[in-house]
Design a protein around this motif. Structure first.
Motif, PDB file in Angstrom:
ATOM      1  N   ALA A 126       0.857  -1.192   0.130  1.00  0.00           N
ATOM      2  CA  ALA A 126      -0.013  -0.089  -0.063  1.00  0.00           C
ATOM      3  C   ALA A 126       0.829   1.302  -0.114  1.00  0.00           C
ATOM      4  CB  ALA A 126      -0.901   0.157   1.047  1.00  0.00           C
ATOM      5  N   ILE A 127       1.859   1.220   0.650  1.00  0.00           N
ATOM      6  CA  ILE A 127       2.784   2.329   0.756  1.00  0.00           C
ATOM      7  C   ILE A 127       3.484   2.566  -0.594  1.00  0.00           C
ATOM      8  CG2 ILE A 127       5.122   3.170   1.643  1.00  0.00           C
ATOM      9  CD1 ILE A 127       4.096   1.873   4.343  1.00  0.00           C
ATOM     10  N   ALA A 128       4.000   1.351  -1.251  1.00  0.00           N
ATOM     11  CA  ALA A 128       4.484   1.416  -2.439  1.00  0.00           C
ATOM     12  C   ALA A 128       3.570   2.075  -3.533  1.00  0.00           C
ATOM     13  CB  ALA A 128       5.076   0.142  -2.959  1.00  0.00           C
ATOM     14  N   ILE A 129       2.271   1.759  -3.469  1.00  0.00           N
ATOM     15  CA  ILE A 129       1.400   2.196  -4.486  1.00  0.00           C
ATOM     16  C   ILE A 129       1.142   3.726  -4.470  1.00  0.00           C
ATOM     17  CG2 ILE A 129      -1.024   2.169  -5.177  1.00  0.00           C
ATOM     18  CD1 ILE A 129      -0.915  -1.045  -4.339  1.00  0.00           C
ATOM     19  N   HIS A 130       0.979   4.178  -3.220  1.00  0.00           N
ATOM     20  CA  HIS A 130       0.819   5.601  -2.797  1.00  0.00           C
ATOM     21  C   HIS A 130       1.827   6.416  -3.179  1.00  0.00           C
ATOM     22  CE1 HIS A 130      -2.687   4.901   0.480  1.00  0.00           C
ATOM     23  NE2 HIS A 130      -2.860   4.099  -0.700  1.00  0.00           N
ATOM     24  N   SER A 131       3.014   5.799  -3.077  1.00  0.00           N
ATOM     25  CA  SER A 131       4.285   6.567  -3.052  1.00  0.00           C
ATOM     26  C   SER A 131       4.765   6.561  -4.670  1.00  0.00           C
ATOM     27  CB  SER A 131       5.537   5.812  -2.268  1.00  0.00           C
ATOM     28  OG  SER A 131       5.295   6.181  -0.973  1.00  0.00           O
ATOM     29  N   LEU A 132       4.273   5.488  -5.386  1.00  0.00           N
ATOM     30  CA  LEU A 132       4.382   5.569  -6.997  1.00  0.00           C
ATOM     31  C   LEU A 132       3.836   6.776  -7.439  1.00  0.00           C
ATOM     32  CD1 LEU A 132       4.820   1.964  -7.579  1.00  0.00           C
ATOM     33  CD2 LEU A 132       6.716   3.610  -7.730  1.00  0.00           C
ATOM     34  N   PHE A 133       2.541   7.101  -7.040  1.00  0.00           N
ATOM     35  CA  PHE A 133       1.680   8.145  -7.461  1.00  0.00           C
ATOM     36  C   PHE A 133       2.182   9.436  -6.953  1.00  0.00           C
ATOM     37  CE2 PHE A 133      -1.195   4.363  -8.789  1.00  0.00           C
ATOM     38  CZ  PHE A 133      -1.512   4.988  -9.902  1.00  0.00           C
ATOM     39  N   GLU A 134       2.748   9.602  -5.969  1.00  0.00           N
ATOM     40  CA  GLU A 134       3.433  10.655  -5.329  1.00  0.00           C
ATOM     41  C   GLU A 134       4.559  11.208  -5.912  1.00  0.00           C
ATOM     42  OE1 GLU A 134       3.182   9.697  -1.113  1.00  0.00           O
ATOM     43  OE2 GLU A 134       0.947  10.383  -1.103  1.00  0.00           O
ATOM     44  N   LEU A 135       5.085  10.360  -6.690  1.00  0.00           N
ATOM     45  CA  LEU A 135       6.534  10.305  -7.425  1.00  0.00           C
ATOM     46  C   LEU A 135       7.554  10.137  -6.368  1.00  0.00           C
ATOM     47  CD1 LEU A 135       5.425  13.220 -10.042  1.00  0.00           C
ATOM     48  CD2 LEU A 135       5.425  10.445 -10.414  1.00  0.00           C
ATOM     49  N   ARG A 136       7.463   9.432  -5.452  1.00  0.00           N
ATOM     50  CA  ARG A 136       8.447   9.398  -4.378  1.00  0.00           C
ATOM     51  C   ARG A 136       9.638   8.353  -4.896  1.00  0.00           C
ATOM     52  NH1 ARG A 136       7.941  13.244  -0.469  1.00  0.00           N
ATOM     53  NH2 ARG A 136       5.694  13.543   0.075  1.00  0.00           N
ATOM     54  N   SER A 137      10.769   8.423  -4.378  1.00  0.00           N
ATOM     55  CA  SER A 137      11.741   7.724  -4.754  1.00  0.00           C
ATOM     56  C   SER A 137      11.489   6.241  -4.159  1.00  0.00           C
ATOM     57  CB  SER A 137      13.100   8.190  -4.110  1.00  0.00           C
ATOM     58  OG  SER A 137      13.249   8.061  -2.781  1.00  0.00           O
ATOM     59  N   TRP A 138      12.265   5.162  -4.905  1.00  0.00           N
ATOM     60  CA  TRP A 138      12.101   3.820  -4.482  1.00  0.00           C
ATOM     61  C   TRP A 138      12.924   3.627  -2.940  1.00  0.00           C
ATOM     62  CZ3 TRP A 138       9.353  -0.149  -5.342  1.00  0.00           C
ATOM     63  CH2 TRP A 138       8.622  -0.133  -6.549  1.00  0.00           C
ATOM     64  N   ARG A 139      14.023   4.450  -2.883  1.00  0.00           N
ATOM     65  CA  ARG A 139      14.628   4.430  -1.643  1.00  0.00           C
ATOM     66  C   ARG A 139      13.647   4.981  -0.253  1.00  0.00           C
ATOM     67  NH1 ARG A 139      19.727   8.287  -1.031  1.00  0.00           N
ATOM     68  NH2 ARG A 139      18.149   9.899  -0.997  1.00  0.00           N
ATOM     69  N   PHE A 195      11.332   2.032   0.263  1.00  0.00           N
ATOM     70  CA  PHE A 195      12.135   0.991   1.147  1.00  0.00           C
ATOM     71  C   PHE A 195      11.998   1.351   2.389  1.00  0.00           C
ATOM     72  CE2 PHE A 195      12.534  -1.038  -3.059  1.00  0.00           C
ATOM     73  CZ  PHE A 195      12.297  -2.361  -2.607  1.00  0.00           C
ATOM     74  N   ILE A 196      12.408   2.562   2.670  1.00  0.00           N
ATOM     75  CA  ILE A 196      12.602   3.309   4.200  1.00  0.00           C
ATOM     76  C   ILE A 196      11.380   3.001   4.818  1.00  0.00           C
ATOM     77  CG2 ILE A 196      12.859   5.044   5.546  1.00  0.00           C
ATOM     78  CD1 ILE A 196      15.205   5.949   3.598  1.00  0.00           C
ATOM     79  N   ASN A 197      10.068   3.583   4.282  1.00  0.00           N
ATOM     80  CA  ASN A 197       8.861   3.719   4.952  1.00  0.00           C
ATOM     81  C   ASN A 197       8.195   2.133   5.015  1.00  0.00           C
ATOM     82  OD1 ASN A 197       8.988   6.383   5.487  1.00  0.00           O
ATOM     83  ND2 ASN A 197       7.837   6.877   3.524  1.00  0.00           N
ATOM     84  N   GLY A 198       8.339   1.442   3.816  1.00  0.00           N
ATOM     85  CA  GLY A 198       7.643   0.090   3.822  1.00  0.00           C
ATOM     86  C   GLY A 198       8.523  -0.888   4.784  1.00  0.00           C
ATOM     87  N   GLY A 199       9.638  -0.657   4.655  1.00  0.00           N
ATOM     88  CA  GLY A 199      10.757  -1.390   5.639  1.00  0.00           C
ATOM     89  C   GLY A 199      10.060  -1.306   7.142  1.00  0.00           C
ATOM     90  N   TYR A 200      10.198  -0.034   7.535  1.00  0.00           N
ATOM     91  CA  TYR A 200       9.767   0.267   8.782  1.00  0.00           C
ATOM     92  C   TYR A 200       8.331  -0.601   9.069  1.00  0.00           C
ATOM     93  CZ  TYR A 200       6.984   2.487  12.749  1.00  0.00           C
ATOM     94  OH  TYR A 200       6.372   2.711  13.688  1.00  0.00           O
ATOM     95  N   SER A 201       7.494  -0.484   8.349  1.00  0.00           N
ATOM     96  CA  SER A 201       6.106  -1.045   8.375  1.00  0.00           C
ATOM     97  C   SER A 201       6.260  -2.622   8.525  1.00  0.00           C
ATOM     98  CB  SER A 201       5.180  -0.902   7.264  1.00  0.00           C
ATOM     99  OG  SER A 201       3.876  -1.193   7.318  1.00  0.00           O
ATOM    100  N   VAL A 202       7.246  -3.113   7.704  1.00  0.00           N
ATOM    101  CA  VAL A 202       7.571  -4.614   7.893  1.00  0.00           C
ATOM    102  C   VAL A 202       8.085  -4.864   9.216  1.00  0.00           C
ATOM    103  CG1 VAL A 202       8.492  -6.735   7.112  1.00  0.00           C
ATOM    104  CG2 VAL A 202       7.358  -5.099   5.545  1.00  0.00           C
ATOM    105  N   VAL A 203       9.138  -4.282   9.537  1.00  0.00           N
ATOM    106  CA  VAL A 203       9.798  -4.587  11.034  1.00  0.00           C
ATOM    107  C   VAL A 203       9.105  -4.245  12.063  1.00  0.00           C
ATOM    108  CG1 VAL A 203      11.890  -4.034  12.252  1.00  0.00           C
ATOM    109  CG2 VAL A 203      12.055  -4.236   9.709  1.00  0.00           C
ATOM    110  N   SER A 204       8.172  -3.429  12.071  1.00  0.00           N
ATOM    111  CA  SER A 204       7.200  -3.147  13.206  1.00  0.00           C
ATOM    112  C   SER A 204       6.139  -4.211  13.281  1.00  0.00           C
ATOM    113  CB  SER A 204       6.633  -1.704  12.807  1.00  0.00           C
ATOM    114  OG  SER A 204       5.794  -1.494  14.047  1.00  0.00           O
TER     115      SER A 204
END
Length: 132
Positions: A95-108, A111-120
């Motif tokens: 979900a973070i990746a989908i929103h971020s891609l449309f917001e033109l966010r970097s892959w880095r 992975f920072i925000n999505g990685g936090y979600s996974v680890v948490s």
């Protein structure tokens, strides 16, 4: 789902664990500086933000995530709890990746925000699974 089967103290501790992970994950020594650069935020902007709202809503949503995971989790062990947390983390990362891609966010940043979600969520699941 039977709410009597949920250990509500474990839900609270699991929710609080996301604060610990976030404090480490977004610290300047780990991903904090990169996160600020990729979001375009400065230290001054962050300092001026409404911390009570940010931390209060973070606590609220962390409790929702933890209670939701506990409701779905029929995990009698730490390992199966962590596995369920990982799978929930894959959902949130996506979900973070989908929103971020449309917001033109970097892959880095993804992975920072999505990685936090996974680890948490892995840690939340492990706590909930261990504390049945």
């Amino acid at each position: 789902m039977d709410p009597k089967l949920i250990n509500w103290l474990a839900v609270i501790v699991a929710a609080l664990s996301s604060f610990m992970v976030g404090g480490i994950w977004y610290s300047p020594k780990v991903f904090g500086n990169t996160w600020m650069k990729d979001t375009g935020l400065s230290q001054d902007e962050i300092r001026k933000g409404n911390k009570a709202r940010a931390f209060g809503m973070t606590a609220f949503f962390s409790l929702i995530m933890s209670a939701n995971l506990a409701a779905f989790l029929a995990a009698p062990t730490t390992t199966t709890g962590a596995q369920a947390g990982f799978l929930a983390g894959v959902w949130t990362f996506s979900a973070i990746a989908i929103h971020s891609l449309f917001e033109l966010r970097s892959w880095r940043l993804i992975f920072i925000n999505g990685g936090y979600s996974v680890v948490s969520l892995v840690l939340m699941g492990a706590i909930l699974g261990a504390w049945r």
